[in-house]
Design an enzyme around this catalytic site. Structure first.
Site, PDB file in Angstrom:
ATOM      1  N   ASP A 144       0.818  -1.207   0.000  1.00 46.45           N
ATOM      2  CA  ASP A 144       0.000   0.000   0.000  1.00 46.45           C
ATOM      3  C   ASP A 144       0.855   1.262   0.000  1.00 46.45           C
ATOM      4  OD1 ASP A 144      -1.575   2.245   1.484  1.00 46.45           O
ATOM      5  OD2 ASP A 144      -3.120   0.832   0.845  1.00 46.45           O
ATOM      6  N   TRP A 173      -5.709   1.472  -0.107  1.00 44.04           N
ATOM      7  CA  TRP A 173      -5.705   0.594  -1.278  1.00 44.04           C
ATOM      8  C   TRP A 173      -5.751  -0.861  -0.856  1.00 44.04           C
ATOM      9  CZ3 TRP A 173      -7.588   4.106  -3.586  1.00 44.04           C
ATOM     10  CH2 TRP A 173      -7.065   5.397  -3.621  1.00 44.04           C
ATOM     11  N   ASP A 174      -5.118  -1.199   0.276  1.00 37.82           N
ATOM     12  CA  ASP A 174      -5.273  -2.549   0.824  1.00 37.82           C
ATOM     13  C   ASP A 174      -6.740  -2.839   1.137  1.00 37.82           C
ATOM     14  OD1 ASP A 174      -2.722  -3.672   0.824  1.00 37.82           O
ATOM     15  OD2 ASP A 174      -2.161  -2.731   2.707  1.00 37.82           O
ATOM     16  N   LEU A 175      -7.386  -1.892   1.793  1.00 41.13           N
ATOM     17  CA  LEU A 175      -8.781  -2.105   2.193  1.00 41.13           C
ATOM     18  C   LEU A 175      -9.690  -2.221   0.971  1.00 41.13           C
ATOM     19  CD1 LEU A 175      -8.938   0.456   5.145  1.00 41.13           C
ATOM     20  CD2 LEU A 175      -8.502  -2.004   5.255  1.00 41.13           C
ATOM     21  N   GLY A 178      -9.089  -5.539  -0.783  1.00 42.97           N
ATOM     22  CA  GLY A 178      -9.727  -6.667  -0.100  1.00 42.97           C
ATOM     23  C   GLY A 178     -11.186  -6.804  -0.471  1.00 42.97           C
TER      24      GLY A 178
END
Length: 419
Positions: A144, A173-175, A178
């Site tokens: 991220d 961006w990770d969230l 996911g």
């Protein structure tokens, strides 16, 4: 008409019966698994014997348990398998392709082992659904923080006078990735239910950020604007009137007036209608247009700031509560979690769990409600706590085989392998 707050639902969720094998670490892929588990899926997390590398990430409890890991992995089953051992990889592949019509699904962020790749699994089960997170679209690596650096957002984040880039503390961006992984998985599962076809689903972390930059108009603006470049603007809201203000007793509020009604309400409670009208005439500006309010944000913000500075928090809160203005006081995490704070204790999202290695704490359940119900908070699993039960139940391994695998270091520990 008011609607009662959704209550935690102990009944199976809409994904009950779906089995997902998760071979992953860190944020995006674990969040995918957690999202599915909260909706009722059986999510089996595969880890090395000593636990995945994110098991020790900060913040930690006083006893050294990762609050980060526990928060990202509630409600899953956990098995410990040494995937550096060929027999360990075989066990995980067997688990992925088992499970009947509701099995055959894996989500991962690694392409390290060919036996767990799409081609190998599809050769064993042609309707397998293989969901993979990569860093970049070409399969390259990224996290991220590096994606943030490479996609422009840190250069428009931070105080106006601060020239250096500022990365966001939330791994956005990770969230988002996911949730895209979960969406792609469910879309593939829906197609499989209709057609019997499996799927290879890929999401690149960088693509999520680039798509968002495009969706929000940042990239189009950069392509079309011939002069200048958007810079950081502090807590101002781009294109409208919104920023932070401080009351007479030092409390800080975020305030946003997006609509004509909200702007009118703000002028009404602050008594600034005449002053702003005079300012509009002097500047030849139409402040009924939110673009004009943004262009002249400094002078307008100064007027509103003076009103905040002249009144205490109680007065400001009461005044704002009578309007349609969007606002909130700034709160710290400690403010939210304090023993005398009511927000978490009274919020239907939270309930008390007993987390091994941590103790009792308020933890969130699913933010999604369906038919007025939400999945309640559940603790995260200890390393390999379900190894024996899962391998015996899903693959039919006898106790003697489990003991042999344990003795040779292919699976778990004696404390976590069912007998």
């Amino acid at each position: 008409m008011t609607t009662a707050d959704p209550t935690p639902d102990p009944a199976p969720g809409p994904l009950a019966g779906l089995r997902v094998v998760e071979v992953s670490s860190f944020v995006a892929t674990p969040l995918c698994g957690t999202t599915l588990a909260q909706l009722g899926a059986e999510v089996i997390r595969v880890e090395p014997l000593e636990g995945a590398p994110d098991r020790t990430r900060w913040p930690l409890s006083d006893d050294g348990a990762s609050l980060y890991w526990n928060g990202l992995n509630p409600g899953k089953k956990a098995i410990a398998v040494d995937c550096t051992h060929p027999e360990g990889r075989q066990l995980v592949a067997d688990l992925v392709v088992s499970g009947g019509p509701s099995g055959g699904i894996v989500v991962t962020n690694t392409e390290r082992w060919s036996e767990l790749g799409y081609a190998a699994l599809r050769a064993r089960r042609d309707d397998v659904i293989h969901v993979l997170l990569t860093g970049r679209h070409d399969g390259g690596t990224a996290v991220d923080y590096t994606v943030q650096a490479g996609t422009g957002f840190p250069l428009v984040t931070g105080p106006e006078e601060h020239a250096a880039p500022v990365n966001g503390v939330v791994p956005a961006w990770d969230l988002a990735a996911g949730l895209h992984l979960a969406t792609g998985l469910l879309a593939a599962e829906r197609r499989r239910a209709v057609t019997g076809e499996g799927a290879e689903v890929r999401v690149a972390l960088e693509d999520v950020a680039l798509a968002t930059a495009g969706n929000l108009g940042y990239l189009a603006e950069a392509q079309l604007r011939t002069e200048g470049e958007r810079g950081s603007i502090g807590n101002h809201v781009y294109g409208t009137f919104g920023r932070d203000f401080t009351t007479a007793d030092g409390d800080r509020f975020m305030l946003v007036a997006l609509t004509p009604r909200q702007w009118s309400d703000l002028l009404g409670i602050t008594g600034l209608a005449e002053a702003v009208a005079a300012l509009a005439r002097a500047l030849d500006a139409d402040f009924s247009d939110e673009g004009a309010r943004f262009r002249h944000r400094t002078v307008l913000g100064g007027l509103v700031a003076a009103w905040f500075e002249q009144h205490d928090t109680a007065y400001v809160t009461k005044a704002l509560s009578k309007t349609r203005i969007l606002w909130s006081p700034y709160r710290s995490f400690r403010d939210l979690a304090a023993d005398d704070a009511r927000l978490l204790r009274e919020h239907p999202l939270f309930s008390t769990i007993s987390q091994p290695g941590v103790g009792e704490l308020l933890a969130p359940g699913a933010p999604v409600t369906i038919d007025g119900h939400r999945s309640a908070a559940r603790p995260a699993p200890a390393v390999g706590q379900d190894t024996g039960d899962v391998l015996a139940g899903a693959l039919g391994l006898a106790a003697e085989r489990l003991d042999d695998l344990l003795t040779r270091g292919v699976i778990g520990t004696r404390e976590v392998v069912a007998r």
